[in-house]
Design an enzyme around this catalytic site. Structure first.
Site, mmCIF file in Angstrom:
data_model
loop_
_atom_site.group_PDB
_atom_site.id
_atom_site.type_symbol
_atom_site.label_atom_id
_atom_site.label_comp_id
_atom_site.label_asym_id
_atom_site.label_seq_id
_atom_site.Cartn_x
_atom_site.Cartn_y
_atom_site.Cartn_z
ATOM 1 N N ARG A 17 -43.644 -6.970 -2.185
ATOM 2 C CA ARG A 17 -43.955 -7.494 -0.847
ATOM 3 C C ARG A 17 -44.330 -8.973 -0.918
ATOM 4 N NH1 ARG A 17 -46.425 -2.837 3.100
ATOM 5 N NH2 ARG A 17 -44.946 -1.203 2.496
ATOM 6 N N GLU B 216 -48.750 -5.324 5.697
ATOM 7 C CA GLU B 216 -49.722 -5.053 4.639
ATOM 8 C C GLU B 216 -49.173 -5.439 3.266
ATOM 9 O OE1 GLU B 216 -51.234 -1.402 1.967
ATOM 10 O OE2 GLU B 216 -50.525 -0.886 3.982
ATOM 11 N N SER C 228 -54.423 -3.176 0.138
ATOM 12 C CA SER C 228 -55.540 -2.455 0.749
ATOM 13 C C SER C 228 -56.689 -2.470 -0.241
ATOM 14 C CB SER C 228 -55.150 -1.007 1.066
ATOM 15 O OG SER C 228 -54.337 -0.932 2.203
ATOM 16 N N ARG D 120 -43.351 6.385 -5.358
ATOM 17 C CA ARG D 120 -43.768 7.160 -4.185
ATOM 18 C C ARG D 120 -42.550 7.767 -3.504
ATOM 19 N NH1 ARG D 120 -48.396 3.177 -1.546
ATOM 20 N NH2 ARG D 120 -49.799 3.256 -3.329
ATOM 21 N N ARG E 93 -40.412 -0.948 1.514
ATOM 22 C CA ARG E 93 -40.827 0.447 1.308
ATOM 23 C C ARG E 93 -39.826 1.131 0.376
ATOM 24 N NH1 ARG E 93 -44.428 3.136 4.505
ATOM 25 N NH2 ARG E 93 -44.158 1.610 6.168
#
Length: 422
Positions: free
Chosen positions: A388, A348, A351, A261, A276
């Site tokens: 994460r 998070e 999701s 990403r 991130r």
């Protein structure tokens, strides 16, 4: 992609639900164009019907030895009219499709209104955040001190938002991947897949990454290939353009892949550490299900993802996303957030979303139950984001001397290792 017939028949209700997302969407413009399309279709069909009738009349006149010149001229002019109408209709249909591609999915009625993550609603939690007798260090400091994470050399060879895992760090990453895959395949019945890491534009459009999120993706220069931002993209598209037998549903797939990403718009956020990054690993869960089963299957998938955290002994909570925080393709989403001690907050880690038939319409994936093919519902969620999860383990299992206790469930995957020490 929304069903324009449903949109037309439930105009006011859908506009109200879309309003929970905030922003403005060209629903009225879309319906105006669709009215034009329907009227043009009607006129074209009537013209075709009249042309067929006159063609039959020409045949009758010529058989009877009568003149049909005027009627032949009219038929020729009608053919020109029809050709023009078909061109206009094709242009209208393309314009309608382009608008449909940028309108997000309709939020489920259970989705609360709200602007951003501050309006999300916590629905359950598991485990209590641990209390330390010392100030807990952030994961990147722990990893660098243990020589298992190297951010500086990663930046040297690749730039910002990359990392190198070494020794026990690399093995812990591999252990997490294998543990997650074993759990989801052996106990929860998902089929493991290793998909391509590069996909074409049609595939990106199928799950809703294009056109909206082009700036957050990496495109291969000189080709129609994009690096996947998540395994959801290739997994869900495996059956694009196909008609599945109802007996094969639900389809349950799991994949471990690197993900890529650009993180456009995240300037200044989580610039240090593993949270991130431009390249990261995930274990992703995807389901393709009959519409009447989708709510229940979403709950099951979410619980499957939660089970990873329960077995790792990590405290977490589950929140229902509000309209303003809902993803473009999702109608309903549960975020699973794990406790990060150094930040004193939940972050998070997965999701889990229900997309209804939004994605299956975009990729023309259907299933047959009875005579008419139907669009299935799609569901996906991370089970889990591996980097994460490592962040959470390093921080929640740290000791005062900087050593890391390895969660018991991972020790068989770590060759019996119980602690990571300097």
């Amino acid at each position: 992609m929304l069903d324009i017939k449903v949109l037309r028949d439930n105009h006011a209700q859908i506009k109200d639900l879309l309003g929970r997302r905030g922003g403005q969407y060209p629903v009225d413009e879309l319906l105006t164009l669709d009215d034009k399309r329907r009227e043009l279709t009607r006129r074209t069909e009537e013209c075709q019907k009249e042309r067929n009738e006159k063609s039959r009349e020409i045949g009758r006149l010529m058989k009877a030895g009568e003149s049909a010149v005027e009627m032949q001229e009219r038929v020729r002019s009608m053919a020109d009219e029809m050709k023009k109408g078909e061109t206009e209709l094709k242009s209208l249909q393309e314009e309608i499709r382009e608008i449909l591609l940028v309108i997000p999915n309709v939020p489920d009625k259970s989705v609360p209104a709200g602007k951003d993550e501050s309006d999300n609603v916590t629905i359950r939690s598991h485990g209590d955040p641990g209390k330390f007798d010392f100030r807990p260090k952030p994961h990147h400091e722990l990893g660098e001190a243990l020589d298992i994470i190297d951010m500086k050399r990663a930046a040297k060879i690749s730039g910002a938002r990359f990392s190198i895992l070494k020794g026990a760090g690399a093995r812990l990453e591999r252990a997490l991947v294998n543990f997650m895959l074993d759990l989801h395949t052996d106990e929860f019945g998902y089929q493991e897949v290793f998909p391509p890491l590069m996909v074409n534009s049609d595939t990106m459009r199928g799950t809703g990454q294009l056109p909206k999120f082009a700036d957050d993706l990496f495109k291969i220069e000189g080709s129609d290939h994009w690096l996947i931002p998540t395994a959801e993209v290739p997994l869900t598209n495996i059956y694009s353009g196909e008609i599945l037998d109802a007996e094969t549903l639900p389809v349950k797939l799991v994949a471990f892949t690197p993900c890529f990403r650009a993180e456009a718009g995240s300037y200044g956020k989580d610039t240090t550490g593993l949270i991130r990054q431009h390249q990261f690993n995930k274990v992703e869960l995807v389901k393709i299900v009959e519409p009447e089963e989708s709510e229940n299957e979403l709950e099951k998938l979410t619980d499957n993802a939660e089970e990873v955290l329960r077995r790792l002994g990590l405290p977490y909570r589950v929140v229902r996303l509000c309209g303003g925080d809902l993803g473009f393709s999702a109608s309903k989403t549960y975020d699973i957030e794990v406790w990060v001690p150094s930040q004193e907050k939940y972050r998070e880690i997965s999701s889990c979303s229900l997309f209804t038939d939004f994605q299956s319409r975009r990729m023309n994936m259907r299933f047959r139950k009875g005579k008419k093919p139907l669009f299935p519902h799609t569901i996906n969620g991370s089970g889990l984001a591996v980097g994460r999860t490592m962040v959470a383990i390093l921080e929640n299992y740290q000791n005062i001397d900087g050593a890391i206790t390895i969660p018991e469930v991972l020790r068989p995957y770590m060759g019996g290792m119980e602690t990571i020490i300097v």
